[in-house]
Design an enzyme around this catalytic site. Sequence first.
Site, short mmCIF file in Angstrom:
data_model
loop_
_atom_site.label_atom_id
_atom_site.label_comp_id
_atom_site.label_asym_id
_atom_site.label_seq_id
_atom_site.Cartn_x
_atom_site.Cartn_y
_atom_site.Cartn_z
N ARG A 116 0.81 -1.23 0.00
CA ARG A 116 0.00 0.00 0.00
C ARG A 116 0.84 1.27 0.00
NH1 ARG A 116 -2.86 -3.89 1.64
NH2 ARG A 116 -0.93 -4.40 2.67
N THR A 117 1.81 1.33 0.89
CA THR A 117 2.54 2.59 1.03
C THR A 117 3.29 2.90 -0.27
OG1 THR A 117 2.72 2.12 3.37
CG2 THR A 117 4.09 3.90 2.53
N LYS A 121 26.36 -4.61 -2.66
CA LYS A 121 27.83 -4.60 -2.82
C LYS A 121 28.51 -4.02 -1.60
CE LYS A 121 27.45 -3.50 -7.76
NZ LYS A 121 27.75 -2.42 -8.73
N ARG A 155 11.47 3.84 3.52
CA ARG A 155 11.05 2.87 4.55
C ARG A 155 12.25 2.00 4.89
NH1 ARG A 155 5.84 -1.01 4.39
NH2 ARG A 155 4.95 0.95 5.14
N HIS A 175 5.28 5.93 11.60
CA HIS A 175 4.77 5.78 10.23
C HIS A 175 3.78 6.93 10.03
CE1 HIS A 175 3.59 4.11 6.53
NE2 HIS A 175 3.11 2.93 6.90
C1 NCD Z 1 1.86 -0.98 8.18
C2 NCD Z 1 3.37 -0.84 8.33
O1 NCD Z 1 4.12 -1.08 7.38
O2 NCD Z 1 3.77 -0.47 9.42
N1 NCD Z 1 1.48 -1.22 6.85
C3 NCD Z 1 1.17 -0.17 6.05
O3 NCD Z 1 1.99 0.67 5.77
N2 NCD Z 1 -0.12 -0.07 5.65
C4 NCD Z 1 1.24 -1.95 9.12
C5 NCD Z 1 1.79 -3.36 9.13
O4 NCD Z 1 2.71 -3.73 8.40
O5 NCD Z 1 1.24 -4.15 9.93
#
Ligand code: NCD
Length: 301
Positions: A48-49, A77, A98, A126
Amino acid sequence: MDIISMRSLSKDNVTSLIELTEKIESGSISLDISGHLVALLFFEPSTRTAFSFDSAIKRLGGQTIIMQETKSSSVQKGESFADTIKTVSQYADAIVIRSAIEGAARFASEIVDIPVINAGDGANQHPTQTLLDLYTIKKQQKTVENRKVAIVGDLRYGRAVYSLVYGLAMFNAELYLISPEHLKIRAYVRHDLDTMGIKYHESEDISAVLDKVDVMYVTRIQRERFAGQYEYEKVKDSYQITRSMVESASLKNNFTLLHPLPRVNEITTDVDSLPCAHYFAQAKNGMYMRQAIIASLLGAV
Ligand code: NCD
């Protein structure tokens, strides 16, 4: 400006982003970032993100370069995180990042001159998830102020939880923190909630809160953050929201069930068609909110 943590955003920042997202979703404003390129660096898995940032940027007329995990990058590397980020910043106008490492996005923001957005750093924060969560709450509840919100599941390792608590605190929520004993929220949050004067209740029992709250935010047990499989096995099926549970509770009007997704077993799929289930709409709202975030950071508003 960077977006690293809900703790460093103001209520004004959040309210303006929600208002802008409303305009974007309704089509009453049309923003253009053509000529801009955003780097999406995902050192940890994402559906999703990553895709909602990618679609948000493209819907604004911008372009993206994407690294999904490190298999095809020079990290393999032995290139350092700092060198990778500095290099990418030569090509892009903003970086979305991320990482499994807490503090990674903040560190990145300190070594480059372009905006950095934290798309999740370990079990820490997040913030863009929280912004879309607050937007979804506003949409369903008509206001974000003074909501009674249960946050259920992995309150120890869930970064979406750590952002959400601070986001909800800005709007004077009353929190019901539901988790197994071993996955209780970390002590610093309790301290901060006390300092901010936010009411909260901690419990292991979900059924007692179902009919008390306006919003229930269910989270996945974060398997990847556990020390071992055995620790995970002990708590993995702690909570499961079923259709009969929801149907037999005397829910508040407008009761809103949310989940950042991915879900594993926390909500059975037969709940999805109930009117209170908004988690897929929540994922779509992420695309609108991320348009608002990107357009604001690139100065297109
Ligand atoms: C979340 C995350 O990555 O922290 N997912 C997301 O971005 N929708 C929640 C999760 O992974 O449980």
